[in-house]
Design an enzyme around this catalytic site. Structure first.
Site, PDB file in Angstrom:
ATOM      1  N   LYS A 165       0.832  -1.319   0.494  1.00 32.10           N
ATOM      2  CA  LYS A 165      -0.078  -0.158  -0.108  1.00 32.10           C
ATOM      3  C   LYS A 165       0.895   1.267  -0.116  1.00 32.10           C
ATOM      4  CE  LYS A 165      -4.092   1.966   2.497  1.00 32.10           C
ATOM      5  NZ  LYS A 165      -4.693   1.753   4.370  1.00 32.10           N
ATOM      6  N   SER A 225      -8.887   1.705   3.414  1.00 31.35           N
ATOM      7  CA  SER A 225      -9.002   2.455   2.312  1.00 31.35           C
ATOM      8  C   SER A 225      -7.245   1.575   1.580  1.00 31.35           C
ATOM      9  CB  SER A 225      -7.978   3.800   3.342  1.00 31.35           C
ATOM     10  OG  SER A 225      -6.935   2.796   4.330  1.00 31.35           O
ATOM     11  N   SER A 232      -9.327  -0.725   7.885  1.00 32.16           N
ATOM     12  CA  SER A 232      -9.316  -0.637   5.976  1.00 32.16           C
ATOM     13  C   SER A 232      -8.291  -1.913   5.288  1.00 32.16           C
ATOM     14  CB  SER A 232      -8.067   0.328   5.916  1.00 32.16           C
ATOM     15  OG  SER A 232      -8.733   1.710   5.846  1.00 32.16           O
TER      16      SER A 232
HETATM   17  N1  GLN Z   1     -12.872   3.926   7.410  1.00 24.95           N
HETATM   18  C1  GLN Z   1     -11.983   3.964   8.374  1.00 24.95           C
HETATM   19  C2  GLN Z   1     -11.688   5.597   8.358  1.00 24.95           C
HETATM   20  O1  GLN Z   1     -11.445   5.827   7.696  1.00 24.95           O
HETATM   21  C3  GLN Z   1     -11.080   3.022   8.448  1.00 24.95           C
HETATM   22  C4  GLN Z   1      -9.454   3.626   7.700  1.00 24.95           C
HETATM   23  C5  GLN Z   1      -8.259   2.742   7.984  1.00 24.95           C
HETATM   24  O2  GLN Z   1      -8.397   1.332   8.403  1.00 24.95           O
HETATM   25  N2  GLN Z   1      -7.563   3.566   7.427  1.00 24.95           N
HETATM   26  O3  GLN Z   1     -11.114   5.543   8.870  1.00 24.95           O
END
Ligand code: GLN
Length: 475
Positions: free
Chosen positions: A76, A151, A175
């Protein structure tokens, strides 16, 4: 056909049916064929080919190989590698080249894994749809009109489309698990502190963990074993000894809790609900015990998560000032102007929204009302989960409230998107390990996923149980 298991790949290499260079070439071809999905932001073609040739030479001359030879991995775009660009999908890191490598990546490379490229994601990991990226959205391989989740959306599709064997992502509030669910693969968020965060660009430091996406619990276990463990460069990394993560542990009659508040959640997609109910029956018919447990803090999960993570994000992101890293706005008259212009031009809307929210909850007049209160609620949630897990082995819950939505569908509704995180943030608030298990598809072929949480540092048990659940479902 590229095998979807490291054991099988290594067997083919050992028996000379496959060369690492051919394997890399096959993955590169698949990356080319899936370009329309916008999975990778950069492919390390020359590097990967070069490393494969070196590895083939090593194999021919009978040199000792690392544990992960033949394992081709995507990373990532939020985890740094020496000499490589990393942007966290943000304009503000435009042009940033890392002078060092994340510990997790270093350990993978030392064991002869090959990194094939960096994958698209939401800016600084903030999002659930991979739509908040300077590179544009990644598309779901099961239906390109839909999001892949986020994400770590690029990470999930990179495995879904078989462009690599394993993807390394990060999970602050879901994410890794939510995109894994949306793409029909496994995604593990280990216990907080299990994997060093050194080299993972910080979003919310007390929540962030590097996670692993793959086709099988076995592969995830092999990777986890190599990258977890104490690292002097991350003071929050754990001293607890690393296990031999071989998901064959016998759990003769597991006790599994579920929370009726979650299963009866008004927003839960009915197909996901049926998948959970099926699992419950399956566990019971396999000799396990399934018990409904009352979870008191359901309504506090999303608010607590978003107060605390935005607070941490607002401080973590203060370092991006146009002086130290990446992008700098031109045409500023004063130093202050330069800071303001750089951050105005460099950050996207979602990141700005969170910096403002975080700054607000940390401000003098509101600190006690919001930040301090959320810290206290976090402790209550943690204690509640720990006490539940004293009596049961696992907690079974959905991964997401919904199936992947259409690209653009929720673009103007950030709160709706935050609410969809309700089932995943629990593991990050409590630091517990958690995994997404693929649970078939709906009638349109869209993947469904379910989630299991277990006690801290019980990753091997979690992987073993996941494997058993999945295979008994297949029968
Ligand atoms: N969707 C969650 C957020 O926007 C989780 C994001 C993540 O785990 N990086 O914070």
């Amino acid at each position: 056909m590229i095998p979807k298991s490291l054991q099988e790949i290594q067997l083919q290499i050992k028996t000379k049916k496959l060369q690492v260079s051919d394997l890399v070439q096959q993955y590169l071809d698949r990356i080319e064929q899936s370009k329309h999905l916008n999975i990778y932001v950069e492919v390390y073609k020359e590097d990967a080919i070069q490393r494969a040739i070196e590895l083939d030479t090593k194999i021919k001359s009978g040199d000792q190989l690392g544990a992960l030879y033949g394992c081709i991995i995507s990373v990532k775009d939020i985890i740094v590698q020496k000499g490589k660009h990393t942007t966290a999908a943000s304009k503000i890191l435009d042009g940033f080249v890392s002078p060092y490598s994340a510990t997790a990546l270093q350990r993978l490379i030392e064991e002869d894994a090959i990194i094939i490229g960096r994958t698209n994601c939401d800016e600084f990991g903030m999002g659930s749809a991979n739509e908040n990226s300077i590179y544009g959205p990644t598309k779901n391989g099961a239906d390109p009109s839909r999001i892949p989740g986020g994400s770590s959306g690029g990470a999930a599709v990179s495995v879904q489309m078989n462009t690599c064997l394993i993807a390394i992502g990060s999970d602050t509030g879901g994410s890794v698990r939510q995109p894994a669910a949306f793409c029909g693969i496994y995604g593990l968020k280990p216990s907080y502190g299990r994997i060093s965060r050194y080299g993972l660009i910080a979003y919310a430091s007390s929540f962030d963990q590097i996670g692993i996406l793959g086709h099988t619990p076995d592969d995830i276990g092999l990777i986890l074993e190599q990258i977890s463990g104490r690292d002097e460069l991350d003071a929050t990394s754990s001293h607890v000894p690393v296990e031999n993560y071989d998901p064959t542990e016998q759990i003769p009659s597991p006790t599994v809790a579920y929370f009726p508040q979650m299963i009866d959640h008004p927003k839960l997609n009915p197909d996901i609900k049926s998948a959970i109910e099926e699992k419950i029956e399956q566990i019971q018919s396999g000799g396990g015990k399934v018990v409904p447990v009352d979870f008191q803090y359901m309504d506090f999960l999303v608010p607590t998560y978003y107060v605390l993570t935005t607070a941490e994000a607002s401080t973590n992101l203060s370092r991006f000032d146009g002086v130290r890293y990446g992008y700098r706005a031109t045409d500023s008259n004063t130093l202050e102007d330069m800071y303001v212009n750089t951050r105005t031009e460099g950050f996207g809307n979602e990141v700005k929204r969170r910096i403002m929210l975080g700054t607000y909850v940390l401000s003098e007049g509101y600190f006690d009302a919001y930040f301090n209160k959320a810290q206290k609620v976090r402790r209550l949630i943690k204690e509640e989960m720990e006490s539940i897990l004293e009596n049961v082995d696992f907690v079974l819950l959905p991964t997401s409230t919904s199936i992947p939505w259409k690209i653009g569908e929720l673009a103007d509704d950030p709160v709706e998107v935050y609410l969809s995180d309700v089932f995943t943030v629990l593991a990050n608030l409590t630091g517990l390990p958690s995994i997404n298990i693929p649970a078939g598809t709906n009638t349109d072929g869209i993947p469904l996923g379910i989630q299991i949480i277990s006690k801290k540092y019980s990753e091997n048990k979690l992987l073993s149980f996941s494997k058993r659940l999945y295979y008994s479902q297949k029968k």
